[in-house]
Design an enzyme around this catalytic site. Structure first.
Site, PDB file in Angstrom:
ATOM      1  N   TYR A 138      74.415  57.239  48.685  1.00  0.00           N
ATOM      2  CA  TYR A 138      75.642  56.681  49.253  1.00  0.00           C
ATOM      3  C   TYR A 138      76.854  57.538  48.897  1.00  0.00           C
ATOM      4  CZ  TYR A 138      73.805  52.022  50.515  1.00  0.00           C
ATOM      5  OH  TYR A 138      73.141  50.969  51.089  1.00  0.00           O
ATOM      6  N   LYS A 183      60.883  56.495  43.942  1.00  0.00           N
ATOM      7  CA  LYS A 183      59.974  57.196  44.860  1.00  0.00           C
ATOM      8  C   LYS A 183      59.638  58.530  44.180  1.00  0.00           C
ATOM      9  CE  LYS A 183      57.901  57.719  48.908  1.00  0.00           C
ATOM     10  NZ  LYS A 183      56.819  56.876  49.427  1.00  0.00           N
ATOM     11  N   ASP A 216      57.738  51.886  48.276  1.00  0.00           N
ATOM     12  CA  ASP A 216      56.962  51.393  49.432  1.00  0.00           C
ATOM     13  C   ASP A 216      56.006  50.279  48.996  1.00  0.00           C
ATOM     14  OD1 ASP A 216      55.625  53.384  48.018  1.00  0.00           O
ATOM     15  OD2 ASP A 216      54.890  54.457  49.781  1.00  0.00           O
ATOM     16  N   ASP A 240      69.602  48.065  48.012  1.00  0.00           N
ATOM     17  CA  ASP A 240      70.191  47.472  49.218  1.00  0.00           C
ATOM     18  C   ASP A 240      69.092  46.901  50.112  1.00  0.00           C
ATOM     19  OD1 ASP A 240      72.151  46.932  51.246  1.00  0.00           O
ATOM     20  OD2 ASP A 240      71.463  48.735  52.287  1.00  0.00           O
ATOM     21  N   ASP A 244      67.811  42.619  50.837  1.00  0.00           N
ATOM     22  CA  ASP A 244      67.790  41.933  52.150  1.00  0.00           C
ATOM     23  C   ASP A 244      66.386  41.384  52.402  1.00  0.00           C
ATOM     24  OD1 ASP A 244      70.491  42.727  52.698  1.00  0.00           O
ATOM     25  OD2 ASP A 244      70.021  42.953  54.824  1.00  0.00           O
TER      26      ASP A 244
END
Ligand code: NAD
Ligand code: IPM
Ligand code: MN
Length: 345
Positions: A138, A183, A216, A240, A244
């Site tokens: 970001y 990751k 993942d 983020d 959700d």
């Protein structure tokens, strides 16, 4: 002592849900305890004033004990080349040094039926996401030509240490399980993240059991066995996305609150956005923002009892089935908020 709280309604449903949260707080606090002020922020402010995050708003936020935010974003309606209000939100988080975004996920039993996940998988779910908020992809350099674009993902050892220290302290005071999500099979930043997390968690509290999961697989485990997780710490973008996803355990994106904390003034914000599809209809779920205000009362304003009372009133209202449409009900934002205020006693 009087606390100053700056309210940034923002765009879309933002002002609808912050108005609801302020009304709830004002029902249980006095004007001597909290002075509320509104400041302009977001996409409409950009259109009116040429900046989504004006200097006077920044000054007001920094002088406040806490900031309560609705949401920003006009979807894709801004003119090409305009500075997006979402960038203003990143600037706000950067200016306040809120490097940690705390997102609790604890489904209310009366809403189990609203979740797409089977009720028996939800029974013991009590997760605390600790999302890094002022670093990573970001905040790295962005470049763009007509045919090429890049977003740089950078993390420093210090940025990882401070967020993992906080997450480990939270897990020490909870069920002593910490899951770090990265990751590391692909990304260099994730390999640094994993190394620094292992040594930091051990140094902060060796009793906390640490596991590393790839993002993942985590996205899948969150649906398959959500009750297994206690504190989950992760970088900005993974946090983020995963939160959700996690909101579906609670029945609606409109349910989840958050606290963005770090170096100074805390920022309290629901995890949802400006919801342009339902803005102006008076039907937004106010709970994420009301529960964010409860976190603010507990974490920045020294009023844990009031925070507990608000959380209990939200739960009692949900049990009484006074619900906005996203929760399967017919109540308006105002009706649900009034029902919460009524249950504050
Ligand atoms: P969104 O979170 O605004 O909405 C996604 C879906 O969830 C929509 O169907 C919406 O109606 C529903 N929803 C969200 N909050 C709700 C609530 N309180 N009550 C009932 N339903 C609710 O995400 P989006 O549509 O992808 O993004 C819209 C705009 O919001 C974009 O400009 C985006 O950048 C911005 N955004 C801002 C924030 C923030 O300010 N913190 C967060 C996310 C998205
Ligand atoms: C959130 C939002 C923001 C984020 C956007 C609007 C910058 O999605 O608060 O979750 O990605 O942090
Ligand atoms: Mn988000």
């Amino acid at each position: 002592m009087t606390h100053l709280v700056t309210v940034l309604g923002g765009d879309g449903i933002g002002p609808e849900v912050t108005d609801a949260a302020v009304r709830v707080c004002q029902a249980v606090t006095t004007a001597d305890q909290i002075t509320w002020t509104n400041a302009s922020f977001g996409g409409n402010t950009f259109l009116e004033e040429g900046s989504a995050f004006p200097d006077d708003t920044q000054a007001a936020c920094k002088e406040s004990s806490a900031v309560l935010l609705g949401a920003v974003g006009l979807g894709e309606t801004l003119p090409p080349g305009a500075k997006r209000p979402e960038l203003g939100l990143l600037e706000l988080r950067g200016a306040l040094g809120t490097f940690a975004n705390i997102r609790p996920v604890k489904p209310f039993p009366s809403l189990f039926d609203m979740s797409p996940i089977r009720p028996e998988l939800l029974e013991e779910v009590d997760i605390l996401f600790v999302r890094e908020l002022t670093g990573g992809i970001y905040f790295g350099e962005k470049t763009r030509t007509a045919t090429t674009a890049s977003d740089l993902c950078v993390y420093t050892e210090g940025e990882i240490e401070r967020i993992v220290t906080m997450a480990t302290e939270f897990s020490r005071d909870r069920r002593k399980k910490l899951t770090s999500v990265d990751k590391a099979n692909v990304l260099e930043t994730s390999r640094l993240w994993r190394e620094v997390t292992s040594r930091t968690a051990k140094a902060v509290c060796p009793e906390v059991e640490l596991e590393h999961l790839l993002v993942d697989a985590m996205a899948m485990y969150l649906l398959k066995r959500p009750a297994d997780f206690d504190v989950i710490v992760t970088e900005n973008m993974f946090g983020d996305i995963l939160t959700d996803e996690a909101s579906m355990l609670c029945g609606s994106l409109g349910m989840l609150p958050s606290a963005s904390i770090g170096e100074g003034t805390g920022l309290y914000e629901p995890i949802h956005g400006s919801a342009p599809d339902i803005a102006g209809q008076g039907i937004a779920n106010p709970c994420g923002t009301i529960l964010s205000a409860a976190m603010m009362l507990r974490m920045s304003l020294g009023q844990p009892d009031v925070a507990n009372a608000i959380e209990a009133a939200v739960e009692a209202t949900i049990d009484a089935k006074v619900l906005t449409p996203d929760l399967g009900g017919k109540a308006t934002t105002k009706e649900m908020t009034d029902a919460i205020i009524k249950r504050l006693g």
